[in-house]
Structure formats: C-alpha cells, structure tokens
Design a protein around this motif. Sequence first.
Motif, short mmCIF file in Angstrom:
data_model
loop_
_atom_site.label_atom_id
_atom_site.label_comp_id
_atom_site.label_asym_id
_atom_site.label_seq_id
_atom_site.Cartn_x
_atom_site.Cartn_y
_atom_site.Cartn_z
N GLU A 152 -6.10 22.76 45.05
CA GLU A 152 -5.87 22.75 46.50
C GLU A 152 -4.39 22.92 46.82
O GLU A 152 -4.02 23.63 47.77
CB GLU A 152 -6.41 21.45 47.10
N LYS A 153 -3.53 22.26 46.05
CA LYS A 153 -2.08 22.39 46.28
C LYS A 153 -1.64 23.84 46.12
O LYS A 153 -0.86 24.37 46.92
CB LYS A 153 -1.31 21.50 45.32
N LYS A 154 -2.14 24.50 45.07
CA LYS A 154 -1.74 25.88 44.82
C LYS A 154 -2.31 26.83 45.88
O LYS A 154 -1.62 27.74 46.34
CB LYS A 154 -2.18 26.32 43.42
N ARG A 155 -3.56 26.58 46.31
CA ARG A 155 -4.14 27.41 47.38
C ARG A 155 -3.39 27.20 48.69
O ARG A 155 -3.21 28.13 49.48
CB ARG A 155 -5.62 27.11 47.56
N ASN A 156 -2.93 25.97 48.91
CA ASN A 156 -2.16 25.68 50.12
C ASN A 156 -0.85 26.45 50.13
O ASN A 156 -0.40 26.94 51.18
CB ASN A 156 -1.90 24.18 50.23
N GLU A 157 -0.23 26.58 48.97
CA GLU A 157 1.03 27.35 48.90
C GLU A 157 0.77 28.84 49.13
O GLU A 157 1.58 29.53 49.76
CB GLU A 157 1.70 27.13 47.55
N ILE A 158 -0.35 29.35 48.63
CA ILE A 158 -0.68 30.75 48.89
C ILE A 158 -0.96 30.95 50.37
O ILE A 158 -0.60 31.98 50.96
CB ILE A 158 -1.89 31.19 48.04
N LEU A 159 -1.59 29.96 51.02
CA LEU A 159 -1.81 30.03 52.47
C LEU A 159 -0.47 30.07 53.20
O LEU A 159 -0.28 30.86 54.14
CB LEU A 159 -2.63 28.83 52.93
N GLN A 160 0.47 29.21 52.79
CA GLN A 160 1.80 29.26 53.41
C GLN A 160 2.43 30.64 53.24
O GLN A 160 3.04 31.17 54.18
CB GLN A 160 2.70 28.20 52.77
N MET A 161 2.28 31.20 52.07
CA MET A 161 2.85 32.52 51.80
C MET A 161 2.24 33.56 52.74
O MET A 161 2.95 34.43 53.28
CB MET A 161 2.58 32.89 50.34
N SER A 176 -0.28 26.61 36.35
CA SER A 176 -0.18 25.33 35.64
C SER A 176 -1.18 24.32 36.18
O SER A 176 -1.22 24.02 37.38
CB SER A 176 1.24 24.77 35.78
N GLY A 177 -2.03 23.78 35.29
CA GLY A 177 -2.97 22.74 35.67
C GLY A 177 -4.22 23.21 36.39
O GLY A 177 -5.02 22.38 36.86
N LEU A 178 -4.45 24.53 36.48
CA LEU A 178 -5.62 25.04 37.19
C LEU A 178 -6.78 25.27 36.24
O LEU A 178 -6.59 25.79 35.13
CB LEU A 178 -5.29 26.36 37.90
N ASP A 179 -8.00 24.93 36.70
CA ASP A 179 -9.17 25.33 35.93
C ASP A 179 -9.47 26.80 36.25
O ASP A 179 -8.82 27.41 37.11
CB ASP A 179 -10.38 24.42 36.22
N ILE A 180 -10.44 27.38 35.58
CA ILE A 180 -10.66 28.82 35.68
C ILE A 180 -11.07 29.24 37.09
O ILE A 180 -10.65 30.29 37.58
CB ILE A 180 -11.69 29.30 34.63
N ASP A 181 -11.87 28.40 37.78
CA ASP A 181 -12.29 28.76 39.14
C ASP A 181 -11.11 28.74 40.10
O ASP A 181 -10.94 29.65 40.93
CB ASP A 181 -13.39 27.81 39.63
N ALA A 182 -10.27 27.70 40.00
CA ALA A 182 -9.09 27.62 40.87
C ALA A 182 -8.12 28.75 40.55
O ALA A 182 -7.50 29.32 41.46
CB ALA A 182 -8.40 26.27 40.69
N LEU A 183 -8.00 29.09 39.27
CA LEU A 183 -7.12 30.19 38.87
C LEU A 183 -7.56 31.49 39.52
O LEU A 183 -6.74 32.25 40.05
CB LEU A 183 -7.14 30.32 37.35
N TYR A 206 1.40 31.92 30.18
CA TYR A 206 0.20 32.44 29.53
C TYR A 206 -0.26 33.76 30.12
O TYR A 206 -0.11 34.01 31.32
CB TYR A 206 -0.93 31.41 29.63
N GLN A 207 -0.88 34.55 29.29
CA GLN A 207 -1.38 35.85 29.70
C GLN A 207 -2.60 35.74 30.60
O GLN A 207 -2.88 36.65 31.38
CB GLN A 207 -1.72 36.68 28.44
N ARG A 208 -3.32 34.62 30.56
CA ARG A 208 -4.61 34.54 31.25
C ARG A 208 -4.48 34.77 32.75
O ARG A 208 -5.36 35.40 33.35
CB ARG A 208 -5.29 33.19 30.99
N LEU A 209 -3.39 34.31 33.38
CA LEU A 209 -3.20 34.57 34.80
C LEU A 209 -3.11 36.06 35.07
O LEU A 209 -3.60 36.56 36.10
CB LEU A 209 -1.94 33.87 35.31
N LEU A 210 -2.54 36.79 34.13
CA LEU A 210 -2.33 38.23 34.32
C LEU A 210 -3.61 39.03 34.13
O LEU A 210 -3.63 40.23 34.37
CB LEU A 210 -1.23 38.72 33.37
N ASN A 211 -4.69 38.35 33.68
CA ASN A 211 -6.00 38.99 33.70
C ASN A 211 -6.48 39.22 35.12
O ASN A 211 -7.30 40.11 35.37
CB ASN A 211 -7.04 38.12 32.97
N TYR A 212 -5.97 38.39 36.05
CA TYR A 212 -6.43 38.43 37.44
C TYR A 212 -5.37 38.98 38.40
O TYR A 212 -5.70 39.47 39.47
CB TYR A 212 -6.85 37.03 37.89
#
Length: 251
Positions: A152-161, A176-183, A206-212
Amino acid sequence: MIKITNLHACLEDENTPILNGLDLQMEDGEIHAIMGPNGSGKSTLSYVLAGRDGYKVTDGKVEMDGNDILEMEPEERSAAGLFLAFQYPVEIPGVGNMTFMRTALNSQRKARGLPEVSAADFLRLVRSKARQLHVDPGMLKRPVNYGFSGGEKKRNEILQMAVFEPKMCILDETDSGLDIDALRQVAAGVNSLRGPGRAILVITHYQRLLNYIEPDVVHILVNGRIVETGGPELAMRVEETGYKPAPAGNA
C-alpha cells in the motif's frame, strides 16, 4: 532531460567517497534501470539528486532541462519536476493523505506561477488517478502511509507520482519488501506513467522488477561509478552471474 557529469559525493560528516565520478544521461520518455550490489551508491545517488540532508557533493554537475539542480533546495527541485519514491516511505500520523497531496500539488503549482487546484477539482483528479492505478479509495481517507502495508505504501507513492506528474521520477528500490501481486500492481502503475515528457530512473537490486517494467537502458553501478551499460539482457546476465564483469569480447 537529465545529465549527470562526474558526480562525486559523500556523507556530510565524513570524507569517504560514495559516488566516484558517476556519469549518466537520460532523455525524454526513457526508462533507465540502475542495478548494483549493496553499498555501491544506489540510494546515495537518489538522495543526492533529491537534495536530502546529510550528503555532500564534492564535484560534478547535475542538469535537468539545462538547469543545475545541485544549486536548488529540495522543494525547488520538486517544483522543477523531480520526484523521489522512497525505499521505505515514511508514515505521517495525523496528516490526511488527501490533505498532504493537495498541499504538495498546490505548493508546486504556486512555485510555477500556476493557480491553485480547488478542493472539488482535486477530489475529481485524485479519484480518477486512483481508478486508473487500481488504488483502494479507502487509502485516500487515511493518514499518509499510517498503518499501510508495504504494498500500500508503494502504491500510494505511485499515486502521488501520477497526481504530481513530475518530469523526472526516481524509484529507489520500490520493489523492496513487495510480494509478487504488489510488485505487479506497482509496476503496472509505473508503466501507465511512462511516455513523452517524463523520464523514469528505476533503482533495484533484482532483475525481477524489470520483468514488469522493461527499461530502455540498464546500468551497473559498482563503487560509486557506472561500470557497464546495456539493454534488458544485461539485467538477465546479472541475475545469472552476479555483478562480476562480462568476459572480454562478450560485453
């Protein structure tokens, strides 16, 4: 959009260098990713660009749209269009999410010589952005990040953006700290903001974020310098072999 030249920086109360002559150039519409081991200077780079207290630039220049942002205060950098999404967003008990975002947006607009956004217009704007980003409307009624999960914190920052519409976005280890659905949700939000008029710098281990979030360019940062640059395939190689350099002739 942004040009970093020979940037050297350290902690304000120490002389041990963290950034050691970093060079980076990003153009309008591009997404770049920076990867590197712990202690390589990734977060320091984000803090120096945003103007966080406690860091000292000893050499170099950072230009955004031709202006030297190192001469600006943090709020001036924000008004000029720079946005930093933190690795660990801060909770602000007692300050409503909507109040925080409207105050910040109108502060930026005032600095740019633009009229304030009314409460009604702002409510329509935020609700529209929240729907686009699949943000729970209940988050808008809560204090800033207070009691939020990591996702939720990370989605809130994307909303601010999305609300502030910055020219230069820096995402400091947003995964950092996100499960796959939140990622996936966060990545979808970032992808919805890519395009002309905006550059996005993604800092990650990590490369995994760059998959998306498929970057146009990937940089490897080691000991405060970018030591290798390539396309998305570079991130795949790092995932497989670590941060050791490619064999001669295969770079």
